[in-house]
Design a protein around this motif. Structure first.
Motif, PDB file in Angstrom:
ATOM      1  N   ARG A  59       5.018   6.404   1.874  1.00  0.00           N
ATOM      2  CA  ARG A  59       5.280   5.765   3.163  1.00  0.00           C
ATOM      3  C   ARG A  59       4.865   4.300   3.089  1.00  0.00           C
ATOM      4  O   ARG A  59       4.213   3.873   2.146  1.00  0.00           O
ATOM      5  N   SER A  60       5.225   3.536   4.099  1.00  0.00           N
ATOM      6  CA  SER A  60       4.923   2.105   4.081  1.00  0.00           C
ATOM      7  C   SER A  60       3.422   1.817   4.208  1.00  0.00           C
ATOM      8  O   SER A  60       2.952   0.786   3.752  1.00  0.00           O
ATOM      9  N   THR A  61       2.665   2.732   4.803  1.00  0.00           N
ATOM     10  CA  THR A  61       1.220   2.551   4.919  1.00  0.00           C
ATOM     11  C   THR A  61       0.554   2.925   3.601  1.00  0.00           C
ATOM     12  O   THR A  61       0.867   3.958   3.012  1.00  0.00           O
ATOM     13  N   GLU A  62      -0.368   2.106   3.139  1.00  0.00           N
ATOM     14  CA  GLU A  62      -1.048   2.322   1.861  1.00  0.00           C
ATOM     15  C   GLU A  62      -1.741   3.687   1.836  1.00  0.00           C
ATOM     16  O   GLU A  62      -2.468   4.038   2.760  1.00  0.00           O
ATOM     17  N   GLY A  63      -1.511   4.438   0.767  1.00  0.00           N
ATOM     18  CA  GLY A  63      -2.177   5.722   0.578  1.00  0.00           C
ATOM     19  C   GLY A  63      -1.584   6.869   1.364  1.00  0.00           C
ATOM     20  O   GLY A  63      -2.146   7.963   1.384  1.00  0.00           O
ATOM     21  N   GLN A  64      -0.442   6.660   2.034  1.00  0.00           N
ATOM     22  CA  GLN A  64       0.183   7.728   2.808  1.00  0.00           C
ATOM     23  C   GLN A  64       1.485   8.173   2.158  1.00  0.00           C
ATOM     24  O   GLN A  64       2.256   7.350   1.659  1.00  0.00           O
ATOM     25  N   PHE A  76       0.513  12.905   4.580  1.00  0.00           N
ATOM     26  CA  PHE A  76      -0.793  13.011   3.951  1.00  0.00           C
ATOM     27  C   PHE A  76      -1.357  11.638   3.656  1.00  0.00           C
ATOM     28  O   PHE A  76      -0.628  10.743   3.226  1.00  0.00           O
ATOM     29  N   ALA A  77      -2.668  11.497   3.860  1.00  0.00           N
ATOM     30  CA  ALA A  77      -3.404  10.321   3.384  1.00  0.00           C
ATOM     31  C   ALA A  77      -4.166  10.793   2.155  1.00  0.00           C
ATOM     32  O   ALA A  77      -4.956  11.738   2.233  1.00  0.00           O
ATOM     33  N   ILE A  78      -3.900  10.163   1.023  1.00  0.00           N
ATOM     34  CA  ILE A  78      -4.480  10.605  -0.248  1.00  0.00           C
ATOM     35  C   ILE A  78      -5.191   9.426  -0.895  1.00  0.00           C
ATOM     36  O   ILE A  78      -4.657   8.320  -0.956  1.00  0.00           O
ATOM     37  N   SER A  79      -6.397   9.703  -1.382  1.00  0.00           N
ATOM     38  CA  SER A  79      -7.145   8.663  -2.085  1.00  0.00           C
ATOM     39  C   SER A  79      -7.860   9.268  -3.287  1.00  0.00           C
ATOM     40  O   SER A  79      -8.036  10.478  -3.368  1.00  0.00           O
TER      41      SER A  79
END
Length: 178
Positions: A71-76, A107-110
Motif C-alpha cells: 500500500r502507499s503507506t510505509e509498512g502496510q 496489515f502493518a508489518i515491521s
C-alpha cells in the motif's frame, strides 16, 4: 470481526554483533491487522434454481488463490485470499452450489527482511485471515440452505511452495532453447 486488532508480541532475540562489532538486539517480526473485509462474495444455489433436490453428500471442490500488494503507506500491505468453492452431486456433474469469496486484510508489518517479505505475506498473513474466512464460508453455505461447510485447514506453506514450483516450471518452459 473487522474491527479486531491482532498484534504479535514484541520480542527480541539474543543480541547479535553489528558490523562495527557492537552488540545489537535483533527485533522479531511484528504484524498488526489494521482491518479485514469482504472484497467480493457470490453464492449461487444452483439446485434450488433448477428445482432439484440434493440427496447425500456432495463432492466439494475448493480452489485457493492468494494476492498481496504494498500500500502507499510505509509498512502496510493488503493481502487477499480468493476462494472458489463448487459442490456437485457425488459421482455426477450436476452442480449443487457455487461460492466465490475474495477476503482481504490490511496489515502493518515491521522487522521482516525484504528477502523474506514475499513468503511472509503469502503464508503468515493468509494464516491470520483464515479463521474469519472459514466462518464466512460456513455461515453463507448454511444460510444458502445447506449444512454449514467447514473448510479444512489450508497449508499455506505447501501452497506457496507449489506456486514457486509452478512458476519455475513455466519459466523453464518459456526459456529459449539453445
Amino acid at each position: 470481526m473487522a474491527d479486531e486488532d491482532q498484534t504479535t508480541e514484541d520480542q527480541t532475540t539474543p543480541e547479535t554483533p553489528a558490523p562495527n562489532g557492537a552488540a545489537q538486539p535483533q527485533q522479531m517480526p511484528q504484524m498488526n491487522i489494521l482491518g479485514q473485509y469482504i472484497r467480493d462474495l457470490s453464492f449461487e444455489n444452483v439446485a434450488v434454481q433448477k428445482g432439484q433436490v440434493m440427496e447425500g453428500q456432495p463432492d466439494i471442490n475448493v480452489q485457493v488463490g492468494l494476492e498481496a500488494k504494498k500500500r502507499s503507506t510505509e509498512g502496510q500491505y493488503e493481502v487477499a485470499v480468493k476462494l472458489n468453492v463448487t459442490a456437485k452431486v457425488k459421482g455426477g456433474d450436476t452442480p449443487v452450489f457455487a461460492m466465490e469469496l475474495d477476503y482481504a486484510g490490511v496489515f502493518a508489518i515491521s522487522n521482516v527482511p525484504e528477502n523474506q517479505m514475499h513468503p511472509y505475506l503469502m503464508i503468515e498473513c493468509p494464516r491470520m485471515l483464515f479463521p474469519f474466512l472459514r466462518r464466512i464460508v460456513s455461515d453463507v453455505s448454511r444460510d444458502g440452505g445447506f449444512p454449514p461447510l467447514n473448510l479444512e485447514n489450508i497449508d499455506f506453506v505447501s501452497l506457496y511452495r507449489n506456486e514457486l514450483t509452478r512458476r519455475a516450471q513455466a519459466q523453464a518452459a518459456e526459456a529459449p532453447k539453445v
